[in-house]
Design an enzyme around this catalytic site. Sequence first.
Site, short mmCIF file in Angstrom:
data_model
loop_
_atom_site.label_atom_id
_atom_site.label_comp_id
_atom_site.label_asym_id
_atom_site.label_seq_id
_atom_site.Cartn_x
_atom_site.Cartn_y
_atom_site.Cartn_z
CB ALA A 60 24.13 25.33 27.05
CD GLU A 102 17.72 21.07 27.43
OE1 GLU A 102 18.72 21.78 27.18
OE2 GLU A 102 16.84 21.38 28.24
CD GLU A 122 21.19 20.22 31.29
OE1 GLU A 122 21.09 19.07 31.77
OE2 GLU A 122 20.93 20.48 30.10
#
Length: 692
Positions: A60, A102, A122
């Site tokens: 992300a 993911e 993460e």
Amino acid sequence: MAVTCRKDGIYGYVTLDNPPVNAIGHATRQGLLDAVIWAEREGLERVILSGAGRAFAAGADAREFDAPPAEPHLPDVLNRIEASTVPWIAAVHGACLGGGAELMLACRYRVATPDAQIGLPEVTLGVVPGAGGTQRLPRLVGMQQALAMIPTGKPVSGAEAKRIGLVQEVDADPVGFAEMTNGEWLGMAVPVGELNSGEAAPEVFAAARDEAGRRMRGQIAPQRAIDLLELAQTASLAQGMAEERAVFLELRQGSQARALRHVFFAERAARAPDWLTAEPAALDHVAVVGGGTMGAGIAYALLNAGMTVTLLETDAEGVTRARANIDKIVDASVKRGLIDAAGAADRRARLTVSADYSAAAGAGLAIEAAFESLEVKAQVFAKLQDALPAGAMLATNTSYLDIDTIAAPLADPSRVLGLHFFAPAHIMKLLEIVRGKASSDRALATGFALAKRLRKIPVLAGVCDGFIGNRILMRLREAADTVLMDGTTPWDLDEAMVDFGYAMGPYETQDLSGLDIAYANRRRQDATRDPARRYIPIADRMVQEGRLGRKVGVGWYRYPGGGGKVVDPLIDDLVREEAHFAKLTRTEYDAPEITRRLLLAAINEAADILNEGIAQSAADIDLVTVHGYGFPRWRGGLMHYADTLGAAEILSQLRALQAEDALVWKPSPVIEACAAQGLTLAQWRREAAADN
Ligand code: COA
């Protein structure tokens, strides 16, 4: 265009294209959602998903984490991909991390290059996976593997991913392999979200929590990730993902995630400043002077980066010792599996150890790591000046000494700069690049080019006693000695700092490096020390009594049999005795008061360092404290931490402490300016202050 789509017959090619590493931001999420709809509308048989450039996807886009989440959200996009009537194949190369992994997990089939890096890091950014990672991974690879990957954040290679079932295949050409994949088989592949989650016994989770507590002490995210993995055992995919999303959103706004993001981006911003456009000296051949622990570590770091190294010593005995020091590092690296026998031989072949400076005649840079004495350094630099070509740069690894004094006698002092490495030099990432009065841009550019070759984090520092890091450390130690004298013990003080998050307390650290080093520094500073400043004599007495630290088995602690530290009640007696001599009435400081005083002292000194232009920015000081001095990364570095307190609060605390000692606690002008103008230390600019 963050995502491109191309149709070839019944195949759809979807490519992530957001340079440099395909971080998944809003445009990518939207592009992926559009691609699912497109592939279904076109009635394609399969979609082959890959990344343009050097990575599949680095996760992300962490730059968006400070803004409110915007639709479409990644978990929804990935659920849509997983549920699509058209099976998606992830063809993975390079980094496939976080949201990238993911995304891969939401694909029906996964093929990776053997050297791809696949993982869910993460927690290293203070969050948990936010798009199904904690729920899909244990469904695919089992709970044990998921526990080994998510709470640690450690990636696995493509080859390892195949072994643990994270990808179905490895191939050097994953897109080509995806094209060849049997369509019937592909149609039968079960979406990961429909698999049952792997399970583990409660003791396994307890062990994982303990381990995360030890390795990532003080950090919330790894513990929350383990909770989510545990939940995957009983919750449906939808329930698990809803909970995961809630935890992700909560953590990403939290202070730890903010701090870790700050350090992540500060590390990436650490590079030569824009104004430094000079051409660096050639770095294929570098000379190192002094084969002690530091010099050998530096030489090995250079060898690791593929350079030819000439290690210079004073005599035959020195040469033998230097060679032995390097051999020790090479052998340890082989033993730890970091290099193989051929790598060791290659490194040894590129090394010359000599007492004859003419052996370094071709070097573009010399790094002096000799004894910390101006006389010794003067001799070394005179010899380097004669032996190396005129265009070669000359660096000193001094921790404290004045670079301008070292440079002054040379015919061309502009060749000189400081390169302050941290021990062990082949492991520690920080490199202070010290700019002397005369240092040329070419000298500085050479320092930055070296940092890049060595993959170190460069921080530009000005000349002062201790530069950035050691100057803050000296002030922190002074504050520690004062607190010790007035009302605590070394072990209570160390424990307070470790509880705050430091890797090690200041007294244990001193025992490790040897109390004689700081002692020598204090003697050097005797002549210039402000006589009005309070002086705490405890550390001097320690040295006079031969308590030099771990190397002699006794310092602030005792080390029986060369083993771990034990508390030594004699020290408490010694401190009380000194307090008695000084006619002090001691108080009792608790842990919060200890850390408050030490950190305020360090922050105030760091603010002066900014004020004097010794450091270029607060973020640079953060990098120095995190990478050189064990400041907890998850607190973002000393100045980031200070900004969480706020300049006004710091100023009021300093002023209150001035009632005890007006000189020692005198607020830095930068703290005063920030408090007055409502600025953070990160926002403070020297140029702006000069204009006012
Ligand atoms: N979000 C936003 N930007 C990112 C990013 C992310 N997840 N990952 C990398 N970048 C940016 C870097 O800030 C850098 O930007 P810059 O060139 O403007 O300084 C650029 O991408 C290249 O990254 P860099 O780390 O310098 O390249 P690298 O080749 O050494 O390493 C990675 C590449 C992917 C291994 C490394 O960047 C990384 O570990 N990224 C974070 C992965 C992660 O934790 N993902 C989970 C996010 S929740």
